[in-house]
Design a protein around this motif. Structure first.
Motif, PDB file in Angstrom:
ATOM      1  N   VAL A 126       0.859  -1.192   0.000  1.00  0.00           N
ATOM      2  CA  VAL A 126       0.000   0.000   0.000  1.00  0.00           C
ATOM      3  C   VAL A 126       0.887   1.232   0.000  1.00  0.00           C
ATOM      4  O   VAL A 126       2.065   1.172   0.389  1.00  0.00           O
ATOM      5  N   PRO A 127       0.340   2.377  -0.426  1.00  0.00           N
ATOM      6  CA  PRO A 127       1.104   3.634  -0.286  1.00  0.00           C
ATOM      7  C   PRO A 127       1.352   3.950   1.187  1.00  0.00           C
ATOM      8  O   PRO A 127       0.539   3.618   2.064  1.00  0.00           O
ATOM      9  N   ASP A 174      -5.110   8.352  -3.419  1.00  0.00           N
ATOM     10  CA  ASP A 174      -6.259   7.503  -3.120  1.00  0.00           C
ATOM     11  C   ASP A 174      -5.787   6.214  -2.448  1.00  0.00           C
ATOM     12  O   ASP A 174      -4.656   5.760  -2.692  1.00  0.00           O
ATOM     13  N   PRO A 175      -6.630   5.574  -1.653  1.00  0.00           N
ATOM     14  CA  PRO A 175      -6.255   4.274  -1.076  1.00  0.00           C
ATOM     15  C   PRO A 175      -6.235   3.187  -2.146  1.00  0.00           C
ATOM     16  O   PRO A 175      -7.069   3.181  -3.054  1.00  0.00           O
ATOM     17  N   VAL A 176      -5.298   2.287  -2.033  1.00  0.00           N
ATOM     18  CA  VAL A 176      -5.182   1.180  -2.988  1.00  0.00           C
ATOM     19  C   VAL A 176      -4.357   0.079  -2.330  1.00  0.00           C
ATOM     20  O   VAL A 176      -3.449   0.347  -1.540  1.00  0.00           O
ATOM     21  N   ILE A 177      -4.680  -1.162  -2.643  1.00  0.00           N
ATOM     22  CA  ILE A 177      -3.929  -2.320  -2.140  1.00  0.00           C
ATOM     23  C   ILE A 177      -3.598  -3.209  -3.328  1.00  0.00           C
ATOM     24  O   ILE A 177      -4.482  -3.573  -4.120  1.00  0.00           O
ATOM     25  N   VAL A 178      -2.318  -3.564  -3.470  1.00  0.00           N
ATOM     26  CA  VAL A 178      -1.887  -4.378  -4.609  1.00  0.00           C
ATOM     27  C   VAL A 178      -1.003  -5.522  -4.133  1.00  0.00           C
ATOM     28  O   VAL A 178      -0.472  -5.499  -3.020  1.00  0.00           O
ATOM     29  N   VAL A 199      -2.678   0.819 -12.038  1.00  0.00           N
ATOM     30  CA  VAL A 199      -3.669   1.102 -10.997  1.00  0.00           C
ATOM     31  C   VAL A 199      -2.997   1.763  -9.799  1.00  0.00           C
ATOM     32  O   VAL A 199      -3.495   2.756  -9.246  1.00  0.00           O
ATOM     33  N   LEU A 200      -1.845   1.239  -9.401  1.00  0.00           N
ATOM     34  CA  LEU A 200      -1.121   1.784  -8.262  1.00  0.00           C
ATOM     35  C   LEU A 200      -0.658   3.215  -8.537  1.00  0.00           C
ATOM     36  O   LEU A 200      -0.826   4.116  -7.689  1.00  0.00           O
ATOM     37  N   LYS A 201      -0.082   3.448  -9.708  1.00  0.00           N
ATOM     38  CA  LYS A 201       0.416   4.788 -10.048  1.00  0.00           C
ATOM     39  C   LYS A 201      -0.717   5.808 -10.075  1.00  0.00           C
ATOM     40  O   LYS A 201      -0.567   6.935  -9.583  1.00  0.00           O
ATOM     41  N   ASP A 202      -1.843   5.440 -10.671  1.00  0.00           N
ATOM     42  CA  ASP A 202      -2.980   6.361 -10.757  1.00  0.00           C
ATOM     43  C   ASP A 202      -3.512   6.708  -9.369  1.00  0.00           C
ATOM     44  O   ASP A 202      -3.808   7.877  -9.076  1.00  0.00           O
ATOM     45  N   ALA A 203      -3.646   5.699  -8.512  1.00  0.00           N
ATOM     46  CA  ALA A 203      -4.134   5.950  -7.154  1.00  0.00           C
ATOM     47  C   ALA A 203      -3.141   6.803  -6.372  1.00  0.00           C
ATOM     48  O   ALA A 203      -3.533   7.736  -5.653  1.00  0.00           O
TER      49      ALA A 203
END
Length: 322
Positions: free
Chosen positions: A150-151, A222-226, A213-217
């Motif tokens: 996550v970020p 924005d929250p994101v989990i990869v 998806v990660l770069k855009d979030a």
């Protein structure tokens, strides 16, 4: 007079027939010899391909199998560059999912790969069932890791933090994954079960799509989990963190190994020696990945790294007569 003329015609016809016969016999002999030479050449070429240890130019062909992870694209292209530019091989690049990659090395349809993530990511599903069908040359890169990423700006620290609705609702209960055959996808599916995350969805995509998806979030905070792994250029480009994994579903620190088909040492001893000696650092791999990210082709990035790191390349080729 008529009789003499007839006799003369008969003699001419006989001479013509004799000459034609001689010409036919010579042509037959030449064709036969040419056919034998061609057959012998074909047979010798076949024997050379089987018996010559990679010395003949026409026999210097290698197939490298790899998965479409940015890290493995980088390493496999560097190996290809060295095989072609330093050892004179023609290299076929075989991009497949993890399962077929191991099958290819096991059945000999591929010669080598430098993409075995062990002991956890590929161990149980791919490595262990096939370990007697290939030769493991050991690690080519130490200190790798996989897990959920996550970020750094997200206020969560552990996979256990995903059990509440607060985090799940912010990301629509979705973990963005990569190719469905990847070991990290199997581990993530296991983690969803182990941490009682039945409401969560593991989204299958690709390595490139996950990174997008990660770069855009990240750009929008924005929250994101990869699903993520190290080495990867995304850790150099963004401030990211792994979620703690108290149940160690993803395992601990890993390494990437080089695997080759049985018999490669006999068939191509120079390629085998190079592959056995191939090893580098995470920073090396990341340098190639970042060049590709910045617009260089895979081939250009690999050639640039090889040219700039002649000392390491020379160490890989030590003992090989060039």
């Amino acid at each position: 007079m008529k009789k003499q003329t007839m006799t003369l015609v008969a003699v001419v016809l006989m001479l013509a027939l004799v000459l034609a016969g001689c010409s036919g016999n010579n042509g037959g002999a030449d064709t036969s010899n040419a056919g034998n030479a061609n057959n012998a050449g074909t047979n010798n070429a076949g024997n050379s391909n089987k018996g010559n240890a990679g010395g003949a130019a026409e026999d210097k062909e290698i197939t490298l199998a790899y998965v479409a992870w940015d890290s493995e694209i980088a390493s496999t292209n560097v190996v290809r560059e060295v095989l072609e530019s330093k050892l004179g091989y023609t290299v076929e690049m075989l991009q497949v999912d993890a399962g077929p990659m191991y099958v290819g090395i096991s059945d000999g349809s591929a010669d080598a790969m430098v993409a075995a993530w062990l002991p956890s990511t590929h161990g149980e599903n791919y490595y262990e069932p096939n370990k007697d069908k290939f030769e493991d040359l050991g690690p080519n890169l130490e200190g790798t890791k996989t897990g959920l990423v996550v970020p750094a700006y997200m206020d969560i620290a552990s996979i256990e933090d995903l059990q509440g609705a607060e985090v799940g609702e912010t990301v629509d209960y979705t973990i963005t994954g990569i190719e469905p055959g990847a070991g990290i996808m199997s581990a993530t599916a296991t983690a969803i079960e182990a941490y009682d995350l039945s409401d969560w969805n593991l989204l299958e995509s690709s390595s490139a799509a996950m990174a997008t998806v990660l770069k855009d979030a990240y750009a929008n905070e924005d929250p994101v989990i990869v699903t993520g792994w190290t080495p990867h250029w995304m850790f150099a480009e963004m401030d990211l963190k792994y979620l703690d994994d108290p149940q160690e579903v993803f395992g601990g620190e890993e390494h990437i190994n080089t695997l080759v088909r049985l018999g490669l040492q006999d068939d191509h001893p120079d390629a085998y020696t190079f592959l056995d000696q191939f090893a580098w650092e995470a920073s090396d791999m990341e340098a190639v990945m970042i060049d590709i990210l910045n617009g260089a082709s895979e081939e250009e990035a690999a050639a640039k790294w090889v040219e700039a790191n002649s000392d390491k390349v020379d160490a890989w080729l030590e003992g090989i007569e060039l």
